[in-house]
Design a protein around this motif. Structure first.
Motif, short mmCIF file in Angstrom:
data_model
loop_
_atom_site.label_atom_id
_atom_site.label_comp_id
_atom_site.label_asym_id
_atom_site.label_seq_id
_atom_site.Cartn_x
_atom_site.Cartn_y
_atom_site.Cartn_z
N ASN A 119 24.16 -23.93 14.68
CA ASN A 119 24.54 -22.98 13.63
C ASN A 119 25.58 -23.59 12.70
O ASN A 119 25.49 -23.46 11.47
CB ASN A 119 25.11 -21.70 14.25
N GLY A 120 26.58 -24.26 13.29
CA GLY A 120 27.63 -24.86 12.49
C GLY A 120 27.12 -25.96 11.58
O GLY A 120 27.56 -26.07 10.42
N ILE A 121 26.21 -26.76 12.07
CA ILE A 121 25.62 -27.83 11.25
C ILE A 121 24.81 -27.24 10.10
O ILE A 121 24.88 -27.70 8.95
CB ILE A 121 24.75 -28.76 12.11
N ALA A 122 24.03 -26.20 10.40
CA ALA A 122 23.22 -25.57 9.37
C ALA A 122 24.09 -25.01 8.24
O ALA A 122 23.74 -25.12 7.06
CB ALA A 122 22.37 -24.45 9.97
N VAL A 123 25.25 -24.45 8.61
CA VAL A 123 26.12 -23.83 7.61
C VAL A 123 26.99 -24.84 6.89
O VAL A 123 27.13 -24.80 5.67
CB VAL A 123 27.00 -22.75 8.29
N SER A 124 27.58 -25.78 7.65
CA SER A 124 28.57 -26.68 7.05
C SER A 124 27.97 -27.95 6.47
O SER A 124 28.44 -28.45 5.45
CB SER A 124 29.63 -27.06 8.09
N VAL A 125 26.94 -28.50 7.11
CA VAL A 125 26.33 -29.75 6.63
C VAL A 125 25.23 -29.47 5.62
O VAL A 125 25.21 -30.05 4.52
CB VAL A 125 25.79 -30.58 7.81
N PHE A 126 24.31 -28.58 5.98
CA PHE A 126 23.20 -28.29 5.09
C PHE A 126 23.51 -27.17 4.10
O PHE A 126 22.70 -26.85 3.23
CB PHE A 126 21.95 -27.94 5.91
N ARG A 127 24.69 -26.56 4.26
CA ARG A 127 25.20 -25.54 3.35
C ARG A 127 24.22 -24.37 3.16
O ARG A 127 24.02 -23.88 2.05
CB ARG A 127 25.54 -26.17 1.99
N ILE A 128 23.61 -23.96 4.25
CA ILE A 128 22.75 -22.78 4.22
C ILE A 128 23.64 -21.56 4.38
O ILE A 128 24.59 -21.55 5.16
CB ILE A 128 21.71 -22.83 5.35
N THR A 129 23.36 -20.51 3.63
CA THR A 129 24.13 -19.28 3.73
C THR A 129 24.17 -18.82 5.19
O THR A 129 23.12 -18.76 5.84
CB THR A 129 23.49 -18.17 2.85
N PRO A 130 25.36 -18.51 5.72
CA PRO A 130 25.47 -18.17 7.15
C PRO A 130 24.51 -17.09 7.62
O PRO A 130 23.93 -17.21 8.71
CB PRO A 130 26.93 -17.69 7.26
N ILE A 131 24.33 -16.04 6.82
CA ILE A 131 23.42 -14.97 7.25
C ILE A 131 22.00 -15.49 7.40
O ILE A 131 21.31 -15.18 8.38
CB ILE A 131 23.48 -13.80 6.25
N VAL A 132 21.55 -16.30 6.43
CA VAL A 132 20.19 -16.84 6.48
C VAL A 132 20.06 -17.83 7.63
O VAL A 132 19.08 -17.79 8.39
CB VAL A 132 19.84 -17.52 5.14
#
Length: 324
Positions: A119-132
């Motif tokens: 989850n952290g990589i998806a949000v911080s590295v790939f900059r995907i909106t946390p909810i998505v």
């Protein structure tokens, strides 16, 4: 972070002014819901009913604490329910295969941490909106839960169930565990240098980076720690009901977010209080008990929870407008 009151005595002849922490207001809805319960559902105020409510409040407090630190980083974890479910199923499955509760707990913590890292990589590295991002990973983790359980419930480890149902001086052990976990997290955020940096990153990632500590590791670490809290909540829930099911975490997603909102942690990041969220967890649990005792079904409970979130979000803004 503290719910304490501070007296300001600036100026030689100035009158002392009482400043109440913004998170201290969480005590008001708690008092109101117990007062309403006393009138509308007096049965929920009896000692056995309160002792039956507190373990559920304790489990919600643990999950809400994990959600709080994530929201402090301007995020939200919609996979929390699925991680909680996986936590309960995995500790039961590993125990059945190894006979070791220690190994089962360690394996569960590691896997939950890995899910949080994703989850952290998806949000911080790939900059995907946390909810998505967490909505997507939550669906994946739900699939993991089905794979671990083969779609069936699993009996909880007997030592875990025995521990969760223990009492010390009449106090449920599960409540003591929740109090210790929340207190340690609150102390770490308030007093440790890493905790203060964590708060600074949540308030302004750009300013934190400029000050010399990059935001990305803190953001990823937040999702990891949050997932460990969700997994712990899942293990406690499994021990309490003596069974691990594929829907165990479903009923904790919305209440945990509601507890964070009622506790006063803003979605703008930085500020927050795991203690206030824990107090709000008691409020949410007692509110559910009251609604249930009044004969309302599950849909009504969801409606009440959603209404509480809306009121908690809109209330401060309405008060601010009225003061102008």
């Amino acid at each position: 972070m503290s719910n304490s009151e501070v007296i300001d005595t600036k100026g030689a002849g100035a009158k002392p002014r009482l400043h109440v922490s913004e998170f201290a207001w969480v005590w008001l809805p708690l008092v109101l819901v117990f007062a309403a319960s006393f009138v509308l559902a007096p049965g929920t105020m009896r000692w056995p009913a309160l002792m039956g409510m507190l373990p559920f409040a304790a489990m919600l407090a643990v999950v809400a604490a994990g959600q709080t630190i994530i929201i402090q980083q301007r995020g939200m974890d919609l996979s929390s329910g699925a991680i909680m479910t996986v936590g309960g199923l995995l500790v039961s499955r590993v125990y059945l295969q190894t006979g070791s509760l220690t190994l089962a707990v360690l394996a569960t913590v590691v896997l939950c941490a890995l899910m949080g890292l994703v989850n952290g990589i998806a949000v911080s590295v790939f900059r995907i909106t946390p909810i998505v991002a967490t909505l997507a990973t939550g669906a994946i983790y739900a699939g993991v839960a089905r794979h671990v359980s083969n779609g069936n419930s699993i009996s909880a480890p007997a030592p875990l169930a025995g521990f969760v149902h223990m009492k010390l001086a009449g106090v449920p052990v599960i409540l003591i565990v929740a109090l210790v976990v929340v207190a340690l997290m609150a102390a770490a955020i308030r007093y440790l240098p890493m905790g203060r940096r964590f708060t600074a990153v949540g308030a302004s990632p750009a300013a934190a980076t400029a000050a010399g500590f990059p935001a990305r590791p803190y953001l990823m670490g937040t999702y990891v720690v949050g997932a460990i809290f969700f997994g712990l909540g899942g293990m406690l829930f499994t021990g309490f009901i003596n069974s691990a099911t594929i829907t165990a975490g479903n009923d904790y997603l919305l209440p945990s977010i509601a507890a964070v909102v009622v506790g006063g942690t803003p979605f703008t990041g930085g500020k927050g209080s795991v203690v206030a969220s824990a107090i709000a967890a008691v409020f949410m649990t007692q509110l559910g008990q009251m609604v249930l005792a009044m004969g309302a079904g599950t849909p009504a409970q969801y409606l009440v929870q959603a209404t509480v979130i809306v009121l908690a979000l809109a209330g401060p803004r309405l008060l601010a407008k009225l003061r102008k």
